[in-house]
Write a protein that holds these residues in place. Structure first.
Motif, mmCIF file in Angstrom:
data_model
loop_
_atom_site.group_PDB
_atom_site.id
_atom_site.type_symbol
_atom_site.label_atom_id
_atom_site.label_comp_id
_atom_site.label_asym_id
_atom_site.label_seq_id
_atom_site.Cartn_x
_atom_site.Cartn_y
_atom_site.Cartn_z
ATOM 1 N N LEU A 22 0.857 -1.176 0.000
ATOM 2 C CA LEU A 22 0.000 0.000 0.000
ATOM 3 C C LEU A 22 0.899 1.234 0.000
ATOM 4 O O LEU A 22 1.994 1.224 0.579
ATOM 5 C CB LEU A 22 -0.915 0.034 1.228
ATOM 6 N N TYR A 23 0.427 2.324 -0.623
ATOM 7 C CA TYR A 23 1.185 3.564 -0.698
ATOM 8 C C TYR A 23 0.207 4.718 -0.778
ATOM 9 O O TYR A 23 -0.958 4.531 -1.120
ATOM 10 C CB TYR A 23 2.122 3.550 -1.913
ATOM 11 N N ASP A 24 0.685 5.887 -0.462
ATOM 12 C CA ASP A 24 -0.103 7.113 -0.336
ATOM 13 C C ASP A 24 -0.974 7.020 0.917
ATOM 14 O O ASP A 24 -1.802 6.131 1.054
ATOM 15 C CB ASP A 24 -0.963 7.384 -1.558
ATOM 16 N N THR A 25 -0.771 7.953 1.824
ATOM 17 C CA THR A 25 -1.362 7.815 3.156
ATOM 18 C C THR A 25 -2.880 7.844 3.164
ATOM 19 O O THR A 25 -3.499 7.098 3.935
ATOM 20 C CB THR A 25 -0.838 8.923 4.090
ATOM 21 N N THR A 26 -3.518 8.659 2.327
ATOM 22 C CA THR A 26 -4.979 8.754 2.397
ATOM 23 C C THR A 26 -5.661 7.449 2.013
ATOM 24 O O THR A 26 -6.453 6.911 2.799
ATOM 25 C CB THR A 26 -5.490 9.941 1.566
ATOM 26 N N PRO A 27 -5.407 6.871 0.824
ATOM 27 C CA PRO A 27 -6.041 5.582 0.522
ATOM 28 C C PRO A 27 -5.540 4.448 1.413
ATOM 29 O O PRO A 27 -6.294 3.498 1.672
ATOM 30 C CB PRO A 27 -5.695 5.340 -0.949
ATOM 31 N N THR A 28 -4.306 4.536 1.896
ATOM 32 C CA THR A 28 -3.802 3.503 2.810
ATOM 33 C C THR A 28 -4.594 3.512 4.107
ATOM 34 O O THR A 28 -5.039 2.463 4.590
ATOM 35 C CB THR A 28 -2.304 3.719 3.089
ATOM 36 N N ILE A 29 -4.785 4.692 4.686
ATOM 37 C CA ILE A 29 -5.547 4.796 5.930
ATOM 38 C C ILE A 29 -6.999 4.385 5.699
ATOM 39 O O ILE A 29 -7.604 3.699 6.543
ATOM 40 C CB ILE A 29 -5.442 6.223 6.498
ATOM 41 N N GLN A 30 -7.558 4.759 4.571
ATOM 42 C CA GLN A 30 -8.938 4.363 4.279
ATOM 43 C C GLN A 30 -9.065 2.843 4.179
ATOM 44 O O GLN A 30 -10.076 2.273 4.610
ATOM 45 C CB GLN A 30 -9.411 5.049 2.994
ATOM 46 N N TRP A 31 -8.064 2.180 3.639
ATOM 47 C CA TRP A 31 -8.087 0.713 3.602
ATOM 48 C C TRP A 31 -7.993 0.142 5.018
ATOM 49 O O TRP A 31 -8.735 -0.777 5.377
ATOM 50 C CB TRP A 31 -6.944 0.174 2.739
ATOM 51 N N PHE A 32 -7.108 0.684 5.830
ATOM 52 C CA PHE A 32 -6.980 0.215 7.209
ATOM 53 C C PHE A 32 -8.293 0.403 7.977
ATOM 54 O O PHE A 32 -8.628 -0.406 8.844
ATOM 55 C CB PHE A 32 -5.850 0.945 7.932
#
Length: 376
Positions: A66-76
């Motif tokens: 995963l990369y890029d904090t916004t979509p990464t956090i949304q996945w988490f």
């Protein structure tokens, strides 16, 4: 008992002076997600697996990325949904997303000013980065010149607006101090996406680098305390009873003005420049102007996502957002305008399987190893 996460433990590829690594690490700590921090200076490894030359990146136990904090956090948030960082109220959820995006994509310029313009910070951080990246701290001056040339003087900053870029930091401190004098987090009792968006610049740049950190301690002690509070807070300790607070009060007005009359117009101008095939464009907002600033592909997608989320609100929810901004300007015109597509949705549909270097051209074996995260 909660089911075991098959993707854990996670490896966080990043460095401890990085704008976005700090944001993502704070979220992982808040949600108590099992992870270990590994050397983020090895951007060649990240690029080999993802095709992306930046930090931070997450490697799962299943060897997905995963990369890029916004979509990464949304996945988490889909894997660890308890005590969400998105308010249930849809209008406030949109405000949270908008503030996260603003923190991510508007505050990097003053963050770079305060890291690479004051002599003490410039030398301290240049030395630290060159020691970690190349084992050559004596070359700090080269990296400092490169960063200021590439991301300040070469991207919309001039002698005429340099002081205004510097003072963007003071504008945000004034807002945050007023908020944290009344409540622990930007939108109430718990951290929201807005907190993590602001945390990126405030923690690893403004709160860490010698010059801006001294300013924060002296002028914004509530904000300084918030950095430690968010870094130390665990969602389970705060509990599931969240008390969200819709923005109100005069201290919000200047921020809303910057978003409505500077940030959103900037995103729109950037997208239009891309559509018109321009590599640079002159931006003139109400409060800030940046001549010959670079057209940034990623921010086309930022606006596209904000437009999509705004359109997904029902009429009542949109009305509440519009009324919040009404005293400073009408944001609906930009958010309902025809989208200019960056065609990046698939790129950020995470996680991804490793590319295993299949994208690397053997004719240029060194180029992919020399990438650099721009906003360090």
């Amino acid at each position: 008992m909660k089911p075991k996460d098959p993707n854990a433990p996670y490896q966080l590829h990043g460095v401890n002076i990085s704008y976005f690594t700090g944001k993502l690490e704070a979220y992982l700590r808040y949600k108590d997600i099992p992870h270990e921090h590994v050397n983020g200076y090895n951007l060649g490894k990240v690029f080999f697996h993802t095709g992306i030359k930046k930090m931070p990146a997450i490697e799962t136990a299943q060897r997905q990325w995963l990369y890029d904090t916004t979509p990464t956090i949304q996945w988490f948030e889909t894997v660890y949904p308890d005590i969400s960082i998105t308010p249930k109220n849809k209008a406030l959820g949109f405000i949270s997303l908008l503030l996260e995006d603003y923190g991510d994509e508007w505050l990097w310029r003053p963050a770079m000013w305060w890291r690479w313009m004051p002599p003490v910070s410039r030398r301290a951080l240049g030395t630290q980065i060159m020691r970690g990246a190349l084992g050559a701290p004596a070359l700090w001056w080269y990296f400092a010149q490169r960063q200021s040339r590439e991301w300040l003087w070469g991207d919309g900053m001039t002698q005429a607006n340099s002081d205004a870029v510097r003072d963007m930091y003071f504008e945000e401190l004034e807002f945050l101090e007023a908020v944290f004098a009344k409540q622990p987090f930007i939108l109430g009792s718990h951290p929201s996406a807005a907190d993590f968006g602001y945390f990126a610049s405030m923690f690893r740049h403004f709160g860490n680098d010698p010059d801006p950190a001294e300013v924060m301690r002296a002028q914004a002690p509530h904000t300084y305390a918030w950095l430690a509070r968010l870094w130390d807070t665990k969602a389970r300790d705060l509990g599931a009873a969240q008390k969200w607070v819709f923005p109100k009060g005069a201290h919000w007005t200047p921020l809303l003005d910057r978003i409505a009359n500077d940030y959103l117009p900037y995103l729109q101008a950037n997208s239009q420049a891309y559509r018109d095939g321009k590599k640079r464009f002159d931006f003139k907002g109400k409060n800030h102007s940046f001549p010959r600033t670079k057209t940034t592909y990623y921010r086309i997608w930022c606006l596209e996502v904000l437009q999509r989320e705004y359109r997904a609100l029902n009429a009542r929810e949109r009305d509440r957002v519009n009324k919040l901004f009404a005293p400073v300007g009408k944001i609906s015109k930009i958010l309902t305008a025809r989208s200019i597509s960056a065609d990046m949705d698939d790129l950020y549909d995470l996680p991804k399987a490793s590319l295993k270097g299949s994208h690397i051209k053997l004719s240029s074996p060194r180029g992919w190893r020399l990438g650099a995260q721009p906003r360090n």
